[in-house]
Design an enzyme around this catalytic site. Structure first.
Site, PDB file in Angstrom:
ATOM      1  N   GLU A   8       9.455  -5.699  43.063  1.00 44.66           N
ATOM      2  CA  GLU A   8       9.927  -6.721  44.091  1.00 44.66           C
ATOM      3  C   GLU A   8      10.932  -6.049  44.975  1.00 44.66           C
ATOM      4  O   GLU A   8      11.992  -5.484  44.697  1.00 44.66           O
ATOM      5  CB  GLU A   8      10.576  -7.724  43.330  1.00 44.66           C
ATOM      6  CG  GLU A   8      10.005  -8.594  42.340  1.00 44.66           C
ATOM      7  CD  GLU A   8      10.907  -9.897  41.879  1.00 44.66           C
ATOM      8  OE1 GLU A   8      11.995 -10.194  42.237  1.00 44.66           O
ATOM      9  OE2 GLU A   8      10.102 -10.499  41.064  1.00 44.66           O
TER      10      GLU A   8
ATOM     11  N   HIS B 227       9.887 -14.861  44.546  1.00 45.32           N
ATOM     12  CA  HIS B 227      10.810 -15.166  43.665  1.00 45.32           C
ATOM     13  C   HIS B 227      11.956 -16.114  43.904  1.00 45.32           C
ATOM     14  O   HIS B 227      13.284 -15.628  44.012  1.00 45.32           O
ATOM     15  CB  HIS B 227      11.547 -13.691  43.183  1.00 45.32           C
ATOM     16  CG  HIS B 227      11.876 -13.781  41.724  1.00 45.32           C
ATOM     17  ND1 HIS B 227      11.945 -12.624  41.146  1.00 45.32           N
ATOM     18  CD2 HIS B 227      12.360 -14.781  40.824  1.00 45.32           C
ATOM     19  CE1 HIS B 227      12.642 -12.952  39.759  1.00 45.32           C
ATOM     20  NE2 HIS B 227      12.945 -14.042  39.706  1.00 45.32           N
TER      21      HIS B 227
ATOM     22  N   ARG C 163       8.328 -13.953  34.055  1.00 41.60           N
ATOM     23  CA  ARG C 163       8.250 -12.604  34.235  1.00 41.60           C
ATOM     24  C   ARG C 163       6.962 -12.148  34.521  1.00 41.60           C
ATOM     25  O   ARG C 163       5.881 -12.367  33.903  1.00 41.60           O
ATOM     26  CB  ARG C 163       8.905 -11.800  33.158  1.00 41.60           C
ATOM     27  CG  ARG C 163      10.397 -11.823  32.815  1.00 41.60           C
ATOM     28  CD  ARG C 163      11.203 -11.345  34.222  1.00 41.60           C
ATOM     29  NE  ARG C 163      12.667 -11.753  34.021  1.00 41.60           N
ATOM     30  CZ  ARG C 163      13.499 -11.955  34.914  1.00 41.60           C
ATOM     31  NH1 ARG C 163      13.042 -11.522  36.304  1.00 41.60           N
ATOM     32  NH2 ARG C 163      14.789 -12.009  34.930  1.00 41.60           N
TER      33      ARG C 163
END
Length: 308
Positions: A264, A284, A235
């Site tokens: 994001e 990601h 994270r």
């Protein structure tokens, strides 16, 4: 009953996995993140259940969905994508799934560490620039290196196993120590400070809490060896981005591999960090494998059915 996969078309590689939902209602699947509240209403204004995997749900969007009963995140960490308390105050169940991609992320962390340690990205750039040189490309072997695993839950445990299999000396930090890792891999648990002082590679695998948010700051980073590497596929909120940038440009840290961001899509500051030559940055994708993808859809469907 209407089910809307509002942004998750990219994850539906096998449409038949949605058949249990089709058996009890109408299913609509959309690609891409909605541009705003108006498009959210166009896609899901009459949906009883929404599943999502990419977008951020604002309070304004939730207010515009009066029929919504269940909001299902196709992933872990729904709190980063929606105000859960606010949704629940409107009578909306907010759900996520866990464990669907543990091995995928653990493999990705290992791959990122190897790519950094072996200087694979800069070596690739040499050939792409029509050059032939090994200047500055000497790598390091994983065997004999010290790898610090911060967080030994399902992903951290698998990461520790993989680094140990490569011959690394693995040390770990977690408030809950794994007897399995200690008994089978002789892994020692140490303090966070000791991890950052001793490790050649630190890989993060913690969940975010109020207590550990931004815990990786310049004070910790400055303890690392000058040739040490940091891997974050967990994270973004664990790390102070400004402090990481400072450590990387000052030479206090040799390199970093990053797959997670505060927002994001990322902010301009994240893109600036990604552009550093000693950083590997990816959008990601640590969890994004065929196997984990299928698991995520199966678990999402099961979670929705259990909530109805």
């Amino acid at each position: 009953m209407k089910f809307c996969l509002i942004d998750a078309g990219i994850f539906i590689d096998k449409p038949e996995l949605l058949d249990p939902l089709r058996a009890i209602g109408e299913v609509e699947v959309f690609n891409g993140i909605p541009a705003g509240t108006e498009e959210v209403i166009e896609r899901a204004g009459d949906a009883d259940v929404i599943a999502f995997g990419l977008m951020q749900f604002t309070e304004e969007m939730l207010d515009a969905l009066p029929k919504l009963k269940v909001l299902q995140f196709i992933g872990t960490g729904m709190w980063n994508f929606v105000n859960v308390d606010y949704a629940q105050s409107r009578g909306i169940k907010v759900l996520n799934i866990d464990g669907y991609g543990s091995n995928a992320v653990a493999e990705f962390a290992t791959a990122m560490a190897l790519a950094l340690a072996k200087n694979i990205p800069p070596a690739d750039r040499v050939l792409k620039e029509d050059r032939w040189s090994i200047d500055g490309l000497m790598g390091k072997e994983m065997k004999g290196s010290t790898v610090g695993v911060v967080g030994t839950g399902s992903i951290g445990r698998l990461s520790a196993e993989k680094f140990a299999a490569l011959g690394a000396e693995v040390i770990a930090c977690d408030i809950y120590e794994s007897d399995y890792l200690k008994e089978n891999y002789k892994i020692q648990y140490k303090s966070m400070k000791e991890i950052f002082m001793e490790a050649d590679i630190v890989t993060l695998h913690m969940k975010v809490t109020e207590e550990n948010e931004r815990i990786i700051d310049y004070k910790l980073l400055s303890l690392m060896k000058k040739d040490a590497l940091l891997i974050n596929v967990a994270r973004a909120e664990l790390v102070n981005t400004e402090d990481l940038y400072k450590a990387l440009i000052s030479g206090n840290l040799a390199g970093a591999a990053i797959d997670v961001y505060d927002s994001e899509p990322p902010t301009a500051r994240d893109y600036q960090l990604a552009q550093l030559k000693n950083v590997i940055a990816t959008p990601h994708i640590g969890y994004y494998t065929q196997e984990a993808n299928d698991n995520s859809i199966k678990m999402t469907v099961s979670s929705i059915l259990a909530a109805l």
